[in-house]
Design a protein around this motif. Structure first.
Motif, PDB file in Angstrom:
ATOM      1  N   THR A 130       0.804  -1.223   0.000  1.00  0.00           N
ATOM      2  CA  THR A 130       0.000   0.000   0.000  1.00  0.00           C
ATOM      3  C   THR A 130       0.840   1.277   0.000  1.00  0.00           C
ATOM      4  O   THR A 130       0.290   2.368   0.103  1.00  0.00           O
ATOM      5  CB  THR A 130      -0.948   0.014   1.225  1.00  0.00           C
ATOM      6  N   ASN A 131       2.157   1.129  -0.109  1.00  0.00           N
ATOM      7  CA  ASN A 131       3.018   2.296  -0.253  1.00  0.00           C
ATOM      8  C   ASN A 131       3.130   2.604  -1.745  1.00  0.00           C
ATOM      9  O   ASN A 131       3.766   1.878  -2.498  1.00  0.00           O
ATOM     10  CB  ASN A 131       4.398   2.036   0.349  1.00  0.00           C
ATOM     11  N   VAL A 132       2.481   3.692  -2.152  1.00  0.00           N
ATOM     12  CA  VAL A 132       2.398   4.031  -3.578  1.00  0.00           C
ATOM     13  C   VAL A 132       2.946   5.435  -3.784  1.00  0.00           C
ATOM     14  O   VAL A 132       2.475   6.396  -3.161  1.00  0.00           O
ATOM     15  CB  VAL A 132       0.941   3.951  -4.077  1.00  0.00           C
ATOM     16  N   LYS A 133       3.933   5.549  -4.648  1.00  0.00           N
ATOM     17  CA  LYS A 133       4.560   6.833  -4.967  1.00  0.00           C
ATOM     18  C   LYS A 133       5.000   7.554  -3.688  1.00  0.00           C
ATOM     19  O   LYS A 133       4.751   8.749  -3.488  1.00  0.00           O
ATOM     20  CB  LYS A 133       3.597   7.715  -5.766  1.00  0.00           C
ATOM     21  N   ASP A 134       5.633   6.785  -2.794  1.00  0.00           N
ATOM     22  CA  ASP A 134       6.185   7.305  -1.534  1.00  0.00           C
ATOM     23  C   ASP A 134       5.132   7.832  -0.574  1.00  0.00           C
ATOM     24  O   ASP A 134       5.425   8.654   0.301  1.00  0.00           O
ATOM     25  CB  ASP A 134       7.225   8.407  -1.804  1.00  0.00           C
ATOM     26  N   LYS A 135       3.902   7.359  -0.710  1.00  0.00           N
ATOM     27  CA  LYS A 135       2.844   7.718   0.226  1.00  0.00           C
ATOM     28  C   LYS A 135       2.145   6.456   0.692  1.00  0.00           C
ATOM     29  O   LYS A 135       1.866   5.556  -0.105  1.00  0.00           O
ATOM     30  CB  LYS A 135       1.838   8.673  -0.430  1.00  0.00           C
ATOM     31  N   GLN A 136       1.869   6.395   2.001  1.00  0.00           N
ATOM     32  CA  GLN A 136       1.255   5.210   2.580  1.00  0.00           C
ATOM     33  C   GLN A 136      -0.267   5.308   2.555  1.00  0.00           C
ATOM     34  O   GLN A 136      -0.852   6.296   3.023  1.00  0.00           O
ATOM     35  CB  GLN A 136       1.732   5.005   4.017  1.00  0.00           C
ATOM     36  N   TYR A 137      -0.913   4.274   2.005  1.00  0.00           N
ATOM     37  CA  TYR A 137      -2.371   4.176   1.995  1.00  0.00           C
ATOM     38  C   TYR A 137      -2.788   2.991   2.851  1.00  0.00           C
ATOM     39  O   TYR A 137      -1.969   2.122   3.182  1.00  0.00           O
ATOM     40  CB  TYR A 137      -2.889   4.012   0.563  1.00  0.00           C
ATOM     41  N   GLN A 138      -4.050   2.939   3.231  1.00  0.00           N
ATOM     42  CA  GLN A 138      -4.524   1.840   4.068  1.00  0.00           C
ATOM     43  C   GLN A 138      -4.889   0.609   3.250  1.00  0.00           C
ATOM     44  O   GLN A 138      -4.712  -0.526   3.699  1.00  0.00           O
ATOM     45  CB  GLN A 138      -5.730   2.289   4.900  1.00  0.00           C
ATOM     46  N   GLU A 139      -5.414   0.822   2.058  1.00  0.00           N
ATOM     47  CA  GLU A 139      -5.838  -0.300   1.220  1.00  0.00           C
ATOM     48  C   GLU A 139      -5.730   0.093  -0.249  1.00  0.00           C
ATOM     49  O   GLU A 139      -6.006   1.229  -0.625  1.00  0.00           O
ATOM     50  CB  GLU A 139      -7.283  -0.707   1.539  1.00  0.00           C
ATOM     51  N   VAL A 140      -5.319  -0.863  -1.071  1.00  0.00           N
ATOM     52  CA  VAL A 140      -5.270  -0.642  -2.519  1.00  0.00           C
ATOM     53  C   VAL A 140      -5.773  -1.897  -3.218  1.00  0.00           C
ATOM     54  O   VAL A 140      -5.819  -2.986  -2.641  1.00  0.00           O
ATOM     55  CB  VAL A 140      -3.837  -0.323  -3.022  1.00  0.00           C
ATOM     56  N   LEU A 141      -6.186  -1.696  -4.472  1.00  0.00           N
ATOM     57  CA  LEU A 141      -6.486  -2.821  -5.349  1.00  0.00           C
ATOM     58  C   LEU A 141      -5.304  -2.929  -6.301  1.00  0.00           C
ATOM     59  O   LEU A 141      -5.053  -2.023  -7.098  1.00  0.00           O
ATOM     60  CB  LEU A 141      -7.777  -2.577  -6.128  1.00  0.00           C
ATOM     61  N   LYS A 142      -4.542  -4.026  -6.176  1.00  0.00           N
ATOM     62  CA  LYS A 142      -3.360  -4.165  -7.025  1.00  0.00           C
ATOM     63  C   LYS A 142      -3.693  -5.039  -8.224  1.00  0.00           C
ATOM     64  O   LYS A 142      -4.301  -6.103  -8.095  1.00  0.00           O
ATOM     65  CB  LYS A 142      -2.170  -4.714  -6.238  1.00  0.00           C
ATOM     66  N   ILE A 143      -3.298  -4.555  -9.384  1.00  0.00           N
ATOM     67  CA  ILE A 143      -3.512  -5.278 -10.635  1.00  0.00           C
ATOM     68  C   ILE A 143      -2.160  -5.358 -11.322  1.00  0.00           C
ATOM     69  O   ILE A 143      -1.694  -4.375 -11.903  1.00  0.00           O
ATOM     70  CB  ILE A 143      -4.549  -4.559 -11.536  1.00  0.00           C
ATOM     71  N   ASP A 144      -1.530  -6.507 -11.238  1.00  0.00           N
ATOM     72  CA  ASP A 144      -0.165  -6.633 -11.758  1.00  0.00           C
ATOM     73  C   ASP A 144      -0.121  -7.033 -13.222  1.00  0.00           C
ATOM     74  O   ASP A 144       0.898  -6.828 -13.889  1.00  0.00           O
ATOM     75  CB  ASP A 144       0.624  -7.643 -10.919  1.00  0.00           C
ATOM     76  N   GLN A 145      -1.185  -7.622 -13.745  1.00  0.00           N
ATOM     77  CA  GLN A 145      -1.187  -7.986 -15.162  1.00  0.00           C
ATOM     78  C   GLN A 145      -2.398  -7.379 -15.876  1.00  0.00           C
ATOM     79  O   GLN A 145      -2.252  -6.528 -16.728  1.00  0.00           O
ATOM     80  CB  GLN A 145      -1.174  -9.507 -15.346  1.00  0.00           C
ATOM     81  N   TYR A 146      -3.590  -7.794 -15.504  1.00  0.00           N
ATOM     82  CA  TYR A 146      -4.824  -7.150 -15.968  1.00  0.00           C
ATOM     83  C   TYR A 146      -5.921  -7.576 -15.010  1.00  0.00           C
ATOM     84  O   TYR A 146      -5.756  -8.520 -14.227  1.00  0.00           O
ATOM     85  CB  TYR A 146      -5.189  -7.537 -17.410  1.00  0.00           C
ATOM     86  N   GLY A 147      -7.045  -6.902 -15.047  1.00  0.00           N
ATOM     87  CA  GLY A 147      -8.111  -7.279 -14.125  1.00  0.00           C
ATOM     88  C   GLY A 147      -9.392  -6.515 -14.370  1.00  0.00           C
ATOM     89  O   GLY A 147      -9.406  -5.467 -15.017  1.00  0.00           O
ATOM     90  N   ASP A 148     -10.471  -7.087 -13.841  1.00  0.00           N
ATOM     91  CA  ASP A 148     -11.789  -6.472 -13.916  1.00  0.00           C
ATOM     92  C   ASP A 148     -12.341  -6.294 -12.504  1.00  0.00           C
ATOM     93  O   ASP A 148     -12.216  -7.193 -11.663  1.00  0.00           O
ATOM     94  CB  ASP A 148     -12.772  -7.348 -14.708  1.00  0.00           C
ATOM     95  N   ALA A 149     -12.952  -5.149 -12.257  1.00  0.00           N
ATOM     96  CA  ALA A 149     -13.645  -4.910 -10.993  1.00  0.00           C
ATOM     97  C   ALA A 149     -15.063  -4.455 -11.323  1.00  0.00           C
ATOM     98  O   ALA A 149     -15.255  -3.545 -12.133  1.00  0.00           O
ATOM     99  CB  ALA A 149     -12.920  -3.849 -10.176  1.00  0.00           C
ATOM    100  N   TYR A 150     -16.056  -5.123 -10.717  1.00  0.00           N
ATOM    101  CA  TYR A 150     -17.464  -4.805 -10.945  1.00  0.00           C
ATOM    102  C   TYR A 150     -18.026  -4.111  -9.711  1.00  0.00           C
ATOM    103  O   TYR A 150     -17.780  -4.544  -8.576  1.00  0.00           O
ATOM    104  CB  TYR A 150     -18.265  -6.079 -11.215  1.00  0.00           C
ATOM    105  N   PHE A 151     -18.804  -3.058  -9.939  1.00  0.00           N
ATOM    106  CA  PHE A 151     -19.415  -2.307  -8.844  1.00  0.00           C
ATOM    107  C   PHE A 151     -20.912  -2.173  -9.084  1.00  0.00           C
ATOM    108  O   PHE A 151     -21.342  -1.799 -10.177  1.00  0.00           O
ATOM    109  CB  PHE A 151     -18.803  -0.918  -8.719  1.00  0.00           C
ATOM    110  N   THR A 152     -21.712  -2.481  -8.068  1.00  0.00           N
ATOM    111  CA  THR A 152     -23.163  -2.323  -8.134  1.00  0.00           C
ATOM    112  C   THR A 152     -23.527  -0.934  -7.616  1.00  0.00           C
ATOM    113  O   THR A 152     -23.281  -0.619  -6.453  1.00  0.00           O
ATOM    114  CB  THR A 152     -23.876  -3.407  -7.312  1.00  0.00           C
ATOM    115  N   LEU A 153     -24.107  -0.104  -8.484  1.00  0.00           N
ATOM    116  CA  LEU A 153     -24.376   1.299  -8.153  1.00  0.00           C
ATOM    117  C   LEU A 153     -25.850   1.580  -7.875  1.00  0.00           C
ATOM    118  O   LEU A 153     -26.169   2.506  -7.122  1.00  0.00           O
ATOM    119  CB  LEU A 153     -23.917   2.212  -9.299  1.00  0.00           C
TER     120      LEU A 153
END
Length: 257
Positions: A130-153
């Protein structure tokens, strides 16, 4: 025995007082806010929605009939809003009906109902991940090759505000593509609605997608070069909202430093 009788009478008197108070309060509210009218159910009128015959229904699925009053036909606003796929909310405490979503309503991306490709797209709270661009975040979604994320709105939001980055050793631009994943999308489900890209040279980049009127969306993350490892990250500062009237609903990408 006498004590019991007195207590029983006291209870009855108290209940009568409460009933009188409630009745008085209801009458006062009605007198101040409700006005009686002479109206009619207009069972002769029918409705055509986008070229097709439409039957308005209430929340329990029961058919609704138009009410005719003073030369106009009326229907409950919820039935119309849902038919037109416009979000609607009722604030009973303040007696407000919000058509088009509540202003300022914001939901963090990880608080949303989400389905993901668990092979290549993985949510993580690992401090090393969760350390991204020298900043610490609590949670991330990491996609190292490819991926799909579905959201119900459920049509509750107008924008997806996405904070994303490509981290080392990623060396390719990454495309974030939005699709309509609703049950009624049909052939349109394969059409890209919006696409924005993030470069490895970018800092964290804010991308804005228009999701107004959509029941469910798919966010596809992949390099234009198809299958290389991309090391993309979606950050927990991303969210869904109903737009920022002051800033507009621009979908251009913004670098966050």
């Amino acid at each position: 025995m006498r004590m019991k009788v007195k207590k029983s009478k006291a209870v009855r008197i108290m209940l009568v007082v409460v009933a009188m108070f409630v009745s008085s309060f209801g009458s006062a509210y009605a007198a101040a806010n409700l006005e009686p009218i002479n109206a009619f159910f207009n069972r002769g009128v029918s409705f055509v929605l986008k070229g097709e015959l439409w039957q308005p229904r209430d929340e329990d699925g029961k058919p609704l009939t138009a009410i005719f009053y003073n030369g106009n036909n009326y229907l409950p606003v919820r039935a119309l809003a849902e038919a037109l796929k416009i979000p609607i909310d009722y604030d009973a405490a303040n007696q407000k009906i919000y058509i088009g979503g509540k202003p300022g309503e914001k939901t963090p991306i990880f608080a949303m109902p989400m389905e993901i490709d668990n092979i290549y797209a993985i949510p993580t709270k690992d401090p090393k991940e969760t350390n991204v661009k020298d900043k610490q975040y609590q949670e991330v979604l990491k996609i190292d090759q490819y991926g799909d994320a579905y959201f119900t709105l459920d049509r509750k939001y107008k924008r997806l505000v996405l904070d994303a980055a490509v981290i080392s050793p990623g060396e390719y631009d990454v495309e974030f593509s939005l699709y309509n994943a609703g049950d009624t999308a049909g052939s349109a489900a394969s059409t890209v609605l919006e696409m924005h890209s993030v470069s490895p040279d970018d800092d964290v980049k804010r991308l804005m997608f228009n999701v107004e009127g959509l029941e469910k969306i798919k966010l596809h993350v992949q390099s234009h070069n198809l299958n290389p490892y991309i090391y993309a990250r979606i950050l927990d500062t991303s969210f869904f909202d109903n737009g920022d009237p002051a800033a507009g609903n621009s979908s251009s990408g913004t670098i966050i430093k």
